[in-house]
Design a protein around this motif. Structure first.
Motif, mmCIF file in Angstrom:
data_model
loop_
_atom_site.group_PDB
_atom_site.id
_atom_site.type_symbol
_atom_site.label_atom_id
_atom_site.label_comp_id
_atom_site.label_asym_id
_atom_site.label_seq_id
_atom_site.Cartn_x
_atom_site.Cartn_y
_atom_site.Cartn_z
ATOM 1 N N ASP A 1 63.226 -7.062 -83.515
ATOM 2 C CA ASP A 1 63.256 -5.715 -84.109
ATOM 3 C C ASP A 1 64.434 -5.501 -85.048
ATOM 4 O O ASP A 1 64.937 -4.389 -85.198
ATOM 5 C CB ASP A 1 63.227 -4.629 -83.026
ATOM 6 N N GLY A 2 64.849 -6.577 -85.691
ATOM 7 C CA GLY A 2 65.871 -6.462 -86.727
ATOM 8 C C GLY A 2 65.225 -6.569 -88.093
ATOM 9 O O GLY A 2 64.005 -6.697 -88.214
ATOM 10 N N VAL A 3 66.068 -6.501 -89.118
ATOM 11 C CA VAL A 3 65.571 -6.557 -90.496
ATOM 12 C C VAL A 3 66.137 -7.772 -91.193
ATOM 13 O O VAL A 3 67.329 -8.069 -91.096
ATOM 14 C CB VAL A 3 65.979 -5.279 -91.278
ATOM 15 N N SER A 4 65.272 -8.515 -91.889
ATOM 16 C CA SER A 4 65.732 -9.562 -92.794
ATOM 17 C C SER A 4 65.037 -9.316 -94.115
ATOM 18 O O SER A 4 63.805 -9.246 -94.171
ATOM 19 C CB SER A 4 65.372 -10.944 -92.242
ATOM 20 N N ILE A 5 65.808 -9.157 -95.172
ATOM 21 C CA ILE A 5 65.199 -8.795 -96.458
ATOM 22 C C ILE A 5 65.792 -9.623 -97.591
ATOM 23 O O ILE A 5 66.999 -9.872 -97.626
ATOM 24 C CB ILE A 5 65.317 -7.266 -96.720
ATOM 25 N N GLN A 6 64.905 -10.071 -98.472
ATOM 26 C CA GLN A 6 65.340 -10.858 -99.631
ATOM 27 C C GLN A 6 65.613 -9.913 -100.789
ATOM 28 O O GLN A 6 64.701 -9.285 -101.317
ATOM 29 C CB GLN A 6 64.262 -11.874 -99.998
ATOM 30 N N PHE B 1 70.690 -6.851 -88.908
ATOM 31 C CA PHE B 1 70.345 -6.664 -90.327
ATOM 32 C C PHE B 1 70.877 -7.841 -91.127
ATOM 33 O O PHE B 1 72.062 -8.174 -91.048
ATOM 34 C CB PHE B 1 70.931 -5.358 -90.879
ATOM 35 N N SER C 1 64.859 -14.909 -91.256
ATOM 36 C CA SER C 1 63.538 -14.351 -91.587
ATOM 37 C C SER C 1 62.552 -14.613 -90.456
ATOM 38 O O SER C 1 61.668 -13.796 -90.187
ATOM 39 C CB SER C 1 63.001 -14.985 -92.873
ATOM 40 N N ARG D 1 63.956 -10.525 -75.188
ATOM 41 C CA ARG D 1 63.398 -11.865 -75.372
ATOM 42 C C ARG D 1 63.953 -12.459 -76.666
ATOM 43 O O ARG D 1 64.012 -11.783 -77.689
ATOM 44 C CB ARG D 1 61.881 -11.738 -75.461
ATOM 45 N N TYR D 2 64.374 -13.722 -76.587
ATOM 46 C CA TYR D 2 64.913 -14.370 -77.792
ATOM 47 C C TYR D 2 63.968 -15.457 -78.295
ATOM 48 O O TYR D 2 63.378 -16.187 -77.482
ATOM 49 C CB TYR D 2 66.290 -14.978 -77.501
ATOM 50 N N PRO D 3 63.848 -15.602 -79.594
ATOM 51 C CA PRO D 3 62.912 -16.583 -80.153
ATOM 52 C C PRO D 3 63.509 -17.995 -80.225
ATOM 53 O O PRO D 3 63.076 -18.797 -81.062
ATOM 54 C CB PRO D 3 62.606 -16.018 -81.546
ATOM 55 N N ALA E 1 74.248 -0.724 -87.948
ATOM 56 C CA ALA E 1 73.806 -2.068 -87.548
ATOM 57 C C ALA E 1 74.911 -3.100 -87.744
ATOM 58 O O ALA E 1 75.656 -3.053 -88.727
ATOM 59 C CB ALA E 1 72.581 -2.461 -88.365
ATOM 60 N N MET F 1 64.360 -12.299 -87.104
ATOM 61 C CA MET F 1 64.650 -10.856 -87.144
ATOM 62 C C MET F 1 63.481 -9.950 -86.774
ATOM 63 O O MET F 1 63.652 -9.035 -85.960
ATOM 64 C CB MET F 1 65.230 -10.464 -88.501
ATOM 65 N N PRO F 2 62.276 -10.169 -87.347
ATOM 66 C CA PRO F 2 61.186 -9.250 -86.981
ATOM 67 C C PRO F 2 60.873 -9.303 -85.490
ATOM 68 O O PRO F 2 60.431 -8.308 -84.915
ATOM 69 C CB PRO F 2 59.991 -9.766 -87.790
ATOM 70 N N LEU F 3 61.144 -10.452 -84.866
ATOM 71 C CA LEU F 3 60.823 -10.616 -83.451
ATOM 72 C C LEU F 3 61.813 -9.890 -82.543
ATOM 73 O O LEU F 3 61.493 -9.542 -81.405
ATOM 74 C CB LEU F 3 60.778 -12.110 -83.084
#
Lengths: 281, 385
Positions: free
Chosen positions: B54-59, B30, B47, B2-4, B78, B50-52
């Protein structure tokens, strides 16, 4: 307890084609490396699930000598690289092998932020009070008054206490030992490797060639004797006055707690995101 | 999966947003970044998404750490990306060099603004060409893509990931504040319509022993991933085919660096991309890229109406550079103009490419505004008068 010989540890974990190491006679890095490998061995950790990360400097060469996945990165940046490794694959256990200049000077910002996030990694920090690889310049840990090639008349700056810094920034486990505290050191590394969140074990390690000979401590043995004089166990230090602690280095376990780690927080964050979007109940 | 965001459909979105959506569709899981205008919207969209997926977005704490984390994530398996603008791009040069040296696939987006230093954060510029191509120290080669429309920003992001994975190298998507912030219609294909490339993994234990060796004869070594039991050692020091540091052996350094450069230079044909308009019978050629190419296109149409045989070469890839293409054009035209939003960076490469076969003139503009078609027309007409 059956104590494995160093030869067994060497044969099991070191890359023979990479030997000999670049370390100078009397250097303490090899000892700390052995403690780390013994801790891994005692815990029976899977060699294929551990990644060693490092920056630049003598101690940062360690991932090259051990037969694991390893990332030898840019100066000071090991923990930033480690963040990507751990977050992209949380199943990997990450060990960062760092020096004091690498971790506390150029990498100081990455250090405090990795600790603030409570990134799930174990830092093995070799503190020899100097920039050994580049020939003995002063480090952010060099005790005031001691000499380096960039402070030939004795350092005039206040040093960092890395262990205290790590506690203040929020690490889950912090311990500091000298190289001669080998049993405590191995036990601390074992504890650190088993915990979630940021764990750091600092070792006062001898650098006779670049640091010692500029400070009337010409051999590894002399440096170890000096460490014995200047270190004070944390239990004893609690009852000492600031005057009595002047020029001393406190050793022991500084903190052992279980604040939620970055991996756990991010897992919860993903769940929250999906819930807020109405994707999941 | 599923894509947001809408897929298999068109949407009206910003360039920065298009880059983020394309990255997710390309398989990026990532993202690490540090906020900076005009690239922040890429980070903000990542941001959100990514969580949707199951990826990572980090500041991260800065741009140096951002690219470092992206490299780490790539070695952990990744597809990964970061996005920044000029000042942050300058900070990333250290780790860009590391990524080139260690042959780490990743995408680095630079939504350009003017400089040097903090410059004009909210306005467009094209002054980072030389930094993108030659910013890091030592001999090297990279891939630099440059979109002119929001749809191109989308398409080229997917291409950037594919090239990064195919050639095991960092790819720079060099755009600007105008493309980044402009809203246009963008068609996002269904994921199953996309042709995605994934890095070559070691086929067997023997191959995994040579993570930096040309084991397939195509100059691109299979990339072992951490945690799979390959026990790979990766270093930014000069290393041999097995990844062992070899810092004083001149022949090992030469072999390594030449392979890293040649894997891109020898595949120029596959990587290079451009569009030509009205160049067949042109007497005057305009060479341009990115947002300025759109003004140049309009200028060509207008000049043709006025009886001036003008044509356009729009470059979609700035490096590797097709010097031969420029020479072939120079042989046919009377003059080449290079229109770009800086004091002359592409100009130097075009001049070298033209090899004296035609004079090359610069139509430069700085300050944050794009060349209007009229400015390009006037300059060419003035010269002809």
């Amino acid at each position: 307890m059956y104590l494995k010989s160093s030869y067994e540890i060497r044969d099991k974990y070191l890359r023979k084609d990479m030997l000999p190491t670049i370390f100078c006679p009397g250097c303490g890095i090899g000892a700390v490396l052995q403690y780390t490998l013994r801790a891994i061995d005692d815990l029976g950790l899977n060699q294929d699930e551990i990644v060693w990360v490092s920056g630049i400097g003598c101690s940062s060469r360690v991932p090259g000598y051990v037969n694991f996945d390893g990332l030898h990165t840019t100066h000071g940046r090991a923990l930033a690289f480690a963040t990507g490794i751990k977050m992209a694959n949380p199943n990997l256990k990450v060990i960062a092998f760092m020096g004091d200049g690498d971790a506390a000077a150029i990498g100081g910002n990455h250090l405090i932020h990795a600790i603030r996030r409570n990134l799930d990694i174990t830092v093995i920090l070799i503190n020899n009070f100097t920039y050994g690889m580049t020939g003995g310049q002063v480090a952010p840990t060099t005790p005031k008054g001691l000499r380096g090639t960039t402070a030939p008349y004795g350092s005039f700056e206040n040093p960092f206490d890395i262990a205290e810094l790590a506690v203040a920034a929020g690490a889950n486990y912090v311990a500091r030992w000298s190289v001669f505290n080998y049993i405590q050191g191995i036990n601390s590394i074992k504890k650190a490797l088993q915990k979630k969140g940021f764990t750091l074990v600092e070792f006062l390690s001898q650098c006779p060639i670049s640091f010692g000979r500029r400070n009337r401590l010409k051999t590894g043995t002399e440096l170890i004797k000096w460490y014995q004089q200047i270190t004070v166990p944390i239990s004893k230090a609690k009852n000492m006055t600031p005057e009595e602690l002047e020029g001393k280095v406190v050793i022991g376990e500084f903190v052992d707690r279980d604040r939620p780690s970055l991996v756990e927080e991010y897992e919860a964050y993903k769940k929250r995101a999906k819930k807020m979007m109405g994707w999941e109940e | 999966m599923r894509y947001p965001f809408p897929v298999g459909a068109a949407d009206f979105i910003q360039g920065d947003e298009a880059i983020s959506r394309a990255a997710i569709l390309a398989g990026c899981r990532f993202f690490a970044g540090y906020p900076i205008t005009p690239a922040s919207e890429i980070f903000e969209a990542m941001s959100l998404y990514m969580p949707l997926v199951d990826g990572v977005s980090i500041q991260m704490e800065d741009e140096i750490a951002s690219l470092a984390a992206v490299i780490g994530a790539s070695w952990a398996g990744a597809k990964s990306m970061t996005a920044t603008s000029g000042p942050g791009f300058s900070l990333m040069m250290e780790n860009l060099g590391y990524a080139i040296m260690t042959e780490t696939p990743l995408v680095l987006v630079n939504v350009q603004r003017s400089g040097p230093s903090t410059g004009q954060p909210t306005l467009a510029a094209q002054g980072d060409i030389m930094q993108a191509i030659w910013g890091t120290h030592g001999d090297h080669s990279v891939i630099v893509l440059t979109p002119a429309t929001v749809q191109e920003a989308f398409d080229m992001t997917i291409k950037a990931f594919n090239l990064a994975e195919k050639y095991r190298t960092p790819v720079i998507l060099l755009t600007d504040a105008e493309v980044g912030h402009m809203r246009e219609r963008v068609y996002a294909p269904n994921p199953d319509e996309l042709e995605l490339v994934y890095r070559k993994l070691p086929a067997n234990e023997e191959e995994s022993k040579y993570p930096f060796g040309d084991v397939h004869g195509d100059l691109v070594p299979p990339m072992p991933i951490f945690g799979k039991g390959h026990r790979t050692y990766v270093t930014g020091l000069t290393h041999d085919e097995r990844g062992r540091p070899k810092t004083v052996e001149s022949e090992i350094h030469e072999k390594l660096i030449k392979r890293i450069v040649e894997k891109i230079e020898k595949n120029k044909k596959d990587i290079i991309d451009y569009n030509v308009y009205e160049l067949e019978d042109a007497e005057i050629a305009i060479v341009s890229f990115g947002i300025v190419a759109r003004s140049a296109m309009r200028a060509v149409k207008e000049l043709r109406k006025r009886g001036i045989k003008a044509g356009l070469l729009k470059l979609n890839v700035l490096w590797p550079f097709d010097f031969d293409l420029i020479e072939s054009i120079a042989k046919k035209v009377e003059k080449i103009y290079v229109a770009e939003m800086n004091l002359g960076q592409l100009y130097h490469m075009v001049k070298e490419g033209s090899n004296g076969k035609a004079p090359v003139e610069l139509i430069s503009k700085i300050g944050g505004e794009i060349h209007t078609p009229q400015e390009i027309i006037e300059r060419i007409e003035d010269d002809l008068r």
